[in-house]
Enzyme design. Structure first.
Site, PDB file in Angstrom:
ATOM      1  N   GLY A 264       1.048  -1.302   0.010  1.00  0.00           N
ATOM      2  CA  GLY A 264      -0.353   0.033   0.033  1.00  0.00           C
ATOM      3  C   GLY A 264       0.733   1.113   0.231  1.00  0.00           C
ATOM      4  N   MET A 266       2.625   4.169   3.248  1.00  0.00           N
ATOM      5  CA  MET A 266       2.606   4.446   4.334  1.00  0.00           C
ATOM      6  C   MET A 266       3.440   6.291   4.649  1.00  0.00           C
ATOM      7  SD  MET A 266       2.972   3.763   7.531  1.00  0.00           S
ATOM      8  CE  MET A 266       4.080   3.968   8.434  1.00  0.00           C
ATOM      9  N   GLU A 267       2.614   6.451   5.672  1.00  0.00           N
ATOM     10  CA  GLU A 267       3.111   7.923   5.290  1.00  0.00           C
ATOM     11  C   GLU A 267       4.389   8.810   6.897  1.00  0.00           C
ATOM     12  OE1 GLU A 267       1.093   5.757   6.938  1.00  0.00           O
ATOM     13  OE2 GLU A 267       0.045   6.372   9.650  1.00  0.00           O
ATOM     14  N   ASN A 268       5.500   7.976   6.289  1.00  0.00           N
ATOM     15  CA  ASN A 268       6.749   8.458   6.733  1.00  0.00           C
ATOM     16  C   ASN A 268       6.866  10.185   6.722  1.00  0.00           C
ATOM     17  OD1 ASN A 268       7.784   5.621   6.941  1.00  0.00           O
ATOM     18  ND2 ASN A 268       7.644   5.874   4.296  1.00  0.00           N
ATOM     19  N   GLU A 299      -1.621   9.632   2.921  1.00  0.00           N
ATOM     20  CA  GLU A 299      -0.968   9.608   3.567  1.00  0.00           C
ATOM     21  C   GLU A 299      -0.794  11.237   3.957  1.00  0.00           C
ATOM     22  OE1 GLU A 299       0.661   6.590   4.771  1.00  0.00           O
ATOM     23  OE2 GLU A 299      -1.350   5.883   2.914  1.00  0.00           O
ATOM     24  N   GLU A 321      -6.173   5.858  11.572  1.00  0.00           N
ATOM     25  CA  GLU A 321      -6.681   5.908  10.160  1.00  0.00           C
ATOM     26  C   GLU A 321      -8.084   5.958   9.675  1.00  0.00           C
ATOM     27  OE1 GLU A 321      -4.457   4.569   8.296  1.00  0.00           O
ATOM     28  OE2 GLU A 321      -2.959   4.054   9.673  1.00  0.00           O
TER      29      GLU A 321
END
Ligand SMILES: [Zn+2]
Length: 813
Positions: A264, A266-268, A299, A321
């Site tokens: 998917g 990822m919100e780094n 994100e 989320e």
């Protein structure tokens, strides 16, 4: 990961009460990954302890080579279960751990991929919820936030991306280059990142931000095609959220890195990683572009909700989320070209939320998460979809302005630290002047979906399993049937309480649409006369959201055995015959296809598919819908005239050509030469997966075996969209007898997957769920799911899958 203990909530609370982390200094050596599989790291952690003399532990699920605490070597004999004991702590401490990780091929926190087309190597990391400990030593829990300073050693030919722009890049005496990154702000261990490889990079300056896009070399032209759209959305999102949330994203750099084999996105912080399957290999449809917008804004919303203000523990993961999902659709509507995103959501994702919430694996939105392993099980449609809808309902309940004002004060108050649900609720409550305690209990602590039915001028609310229904703030739209369409004559706002809410002001009308505007999450039923109008004339409703609500209501009736598949299909095809909004054409086509393929008696499937093919062929005449309609046509065609149309379009569109080959293969005309020729013509580095899809569609045991081995034994199929597409080719209820043994094998496979990397497990377990089965299969599936100690992801996927399959089997008769 089986050799690592899962951190419990009480261990985390105890550790957080004992220590504060001042900073992480992490050296990451990726030079060994160019040709080998080992990453080395040295993690230096500076932290204080409130009770000198006390002990705690550090997380490290890698090979620990050496470690020191306050300059004294640590005895490594005590290292067990992925934990390094730290005894006799001082008030101020420095622990240094050198470790190595060679498991870089299983997507557990880190993945090294060799691009099959040019053999170039790429590496990404992704740590949620607790995989940072697999790559370097850390206190891996969300509420021990600290600045991270990275120094990365990488091969000469590689670029490195991390949470911010590098301060310097220089040749290193030991070979390769040394990348020094400045300190991040205080971040949780799960939102830091290091990606590396010979990426293609595109940058653009927008409104004072430096925006970067990265992909592997073999997808360069795809990224270049999409870059303008991505930059535009990124700039729109940063401006919108910065304004609405009362503080701009505080860093100049915002990068998005598209990587292979990731499930998917990822919100780094400042460096979002995405699966590169979203860089579509042929011109994306409207729906695919909108998906990209939705993920991009989701994100980005996490930069505020998740990264800036972080949940204290994983029991508030749902909020993280749900918030990002709500904010994403909200931003799409208000800041981008996707102004009908609410309709897209309702006709697509929201139905998945209802599906899971009506099954036995549903859970209250807010629940106990006793350890991190349990947090993974909650990455489901209840968390994302029902959670999103619940926040939309909350915004309707208190008014959007008060809701946003509450958010602003929440971000102001808790910036760079941690918070809990109660902190958000009290901020919204304060801004709106409403007491929300009853609201939160009903919406967050009870599972299942309420039903709201309009009966004799009253709204009758029913809670699931006899529970008290929640309060709902909804609108009822009243429409009169004219020759020109259904005209909205009035909108009646209602706030329900208890079992019956009178609606005395409801005007006479031909159709009352309950939950017009889709403000709440509930199954809705309207009066008998309205229902007839709705089923016959949903396509005449005035806007995409009301049409989506009509179709969604009919779908709910199908799933609950109140409407035949044939009637649902008639309703949807009728809507599609006049539908012009690209926001709903694709979800409606998808629903029609699923109805015919999965909910129809097997002997009727070919006839129903052929009805869809006719509708799709007609829609393909409209330039706005052509690409999407042709894809549906390729999945449903059986007549020569349709194949002629597809062949012509497929000559310029390899994606479509693959779909046509898969369809022909399913109809018994597998053409090995055509597959080989197309694979040669297709520049997509993952074209071999498309070829595998053509094999998967065959009604042939050897073909199915070949695909099965690639998916489960070799695990060679990239997670995400490629696997989803392959699964659709593989599972075909028309091939019921051939596929039944594979459904049984699925249950053996998922048990073996349990405990593997989160993205891999979720992807394989969910996407390969069979749409074929019988009573014996359902019984065994439920037994496997409920075995003591079963992996929570496997348990919930199999239980809710079995519930849906049972409904399908009932509909199939
Ligand atoms: Zn998210």
């Amino acid at each position: 990961m089986s050799d690592a203990a899962s951190l419990t909530q009480s261990e985390a609370a105890e550790r957080a009460s004992l220590i504060d982390v001042q900073r992480y200094d992490i050296d990451v050596d990726m030079r060994g990954l160019l040709e080998g599989d080992t990453l080395e790291s040295v993690s230096t952690i500076t932290f204080t302890c409130r009770e000198p003399g006390a002990e705690t532990f550090l997380d490290c699920v890698a090979d620990v080579r050496w470690a020191t605490l306050n300059d004294r070597p640590l005895d490594l004999d005590g290292v067990a279960d992925g934990r390094i004991p730290l005894r006799d702590l001082a008030a101020d401490n420095v622990v240094v751990v050198s470790s190595a990780q060679s498991d870089t091929a299983s997507s557990s926190g880190i993945l090294r991929t060799v691009d099959p087309s040019d053999k170039l190597v790429y590496v990404w990391t992704s740590f949620e919820p607790d995989a940072a400990r697999r790559v370097w030593a850390c206190f891996d829990q969300p509420d021990l936030k600290a600045p991270h300073g990275f120094t990365v050693f990488a091969p000469d030919s590689w670029l490195v991306t991390s949470n911010s722009a590098p301060d310097s890049v220089a040749d290193d005496a030991e070979g390769g280059r040394r990348w020094e990154f400045p300190d991040t702000p205080p971040l949780s261990t799960y939102v830091v990142v290091v990606n590396a490889g010979p990426f293609h990079e595109i940058r653009e300056e927008r409104d004072g931000y430096s925006l970067g896009l990265y992909c592997r070399q073999s997808l360069r032209s795809n990224l270049e095609r999409d870059a303008a759209h991505l930059f535009e959305l990124t700039a729109q999102g940063l401006a919108f959220f910065g304004e609405q949330f009362g503080q701009p994203f505080p860093q100049e750099r915002y990068d998005q890195v598209f990587v292979p084999n990731m499930g998917g996105a990822m919100e780094n912080w400042g460096c979002v990683t995405w699966t590169d399957s979203v860089l579509h290999r042929s011109t994306p449809t409207h729906g695919q572009r909108e998906d990209v917008a939705n993920v991009l804004l989701h994100e980005m919303a996490h930069m505020w909700f998740g990264d800036l203000v972080t949940m204290r523990w994983w029991d508030d993961l749902w909020l993280n989320e749900a918030f990002a999902s709500w904010a994403s659709t909200w931003a799409e509507v208000n800041a981008t070209e996707y102004t009908d995103a609410e309709a897209t959501f309702l006709a697509g994702l929201k139905l998945e939320g209802y599906r899971v919430d009506m099954g036995p694996a549903t859970h209250p939105i807010r629940g106990e998460v006793p350890d991190v392993a349990q947090a993974m099980a909650n990455f489901d449609a209840v968390t994302y979809v029902k959670g999103q809808s619940t926040l939309r309902q909350l915004a309707a309940y208190v008014g959007e302005e008060a809701f946003v004002e509450g958010l602003r004060s929440y971000f102001r108050k808790h910036a760079w630290s941690n918070a809990r649900l109660d902190d958000l609720v009290s901020a919204v409550s304060e801004a709106s002047g409403r007491d929300l305690s009853g609201w939160t209990t009903g919406w967050l602590d009870e599972s299942g979906t309420d039903t709201l039915a309009l009966v004799d001028g009253q709204l009758v609310s029913t809670g699931p399993d006899g529970q008290e229904p929640r309060p709902h703030r909804i609108d009822i739209g009243s429409f009169s049937a004219r020759e020109t369409g259904l005209v909205r004559e009035a909108t009646t706002p209602v706030e329900t309480t208890g079992l019956r809410t009178p609606v005395p002001d409801l005007p006479a009308a031909d159709l009352h649409l309950v939950n017009d505007g889709d403000l709440t999450f509930a199954a809705v039923r309207t009066d008998e006369a309205s229902l007839q109008t709705l089923l016959e004339r949903a396509g005449d409703l005035p806007d995409p959201l009301s049409r989506a609500l009509g179709v969604a209501t009919a779908w709910d009736m199908l799933v609950k055995g109140e409407l035949a598949a044939d009637d649902l299909l008639t309703c949807v095809l009728d809507v599609l015959a006049s539908e012009r909004s690209p926001a709903v054409v694709e979800p409606f086509l998808g629903l029609a296809h699923r109805t015919a393929d999965q909910w129809t008696p097997v002997s009727h499937i070919p006839r129903q598919l052929s009805r869809i093919a006719d509708t799709a062929a007609a829609l393909a005449e409209h330039p706005d819908h052509r690409a999407a309609a042709l894809r549906t046509l390729a999945a449903t065609a059986s007549e020569q005239e349709h194949f002629d149309l597809l062949e012509e379009a497929g000559a310029r569109d390899t994606d479509l050509a693959w779909r046509v080959l898969a369809r022909r293969s399913a109809l018994g005309s597998y053409d090995a030469e055509a597959v080989e020729a197309l694979e040669e013509r297709d520049p997509d580095p993952d074209a071999w997966v498309r070829a595998l899809g053509v094999t998967a569609a065959r009604a042939d045991q050897a073909a199915k075996d070949e695909v099965w081995a690639q998916v489960f034994d070799k695990r060679s199929v990239p997670a995400g969209a490629p696997l989803r597409e392959l699964s659709r080719c593989f599972w075909r209820p028309v091939q019921h007898d051939l596929l039944l043994p594979y459904a049984e094998s699925y249950l053996d496979e998922v048990v073996r997957l349990a405990g593997g990397g989160m993205l891999a497990v979720m992807s394989l377990t969910r996407m390969m769920w069979p749409t074929v089965g019988d009573a014996a299969f359902l019984e065994r599936a439920r037994r496997v799911a409920t075995e003591p100690g079963q992996d929570p992801t496997v348990r919930t996927t199999v239980l809710s899958g079995a519930d849906t399959l049972e409904r399908m089997l009932r509909a199939r008769g």
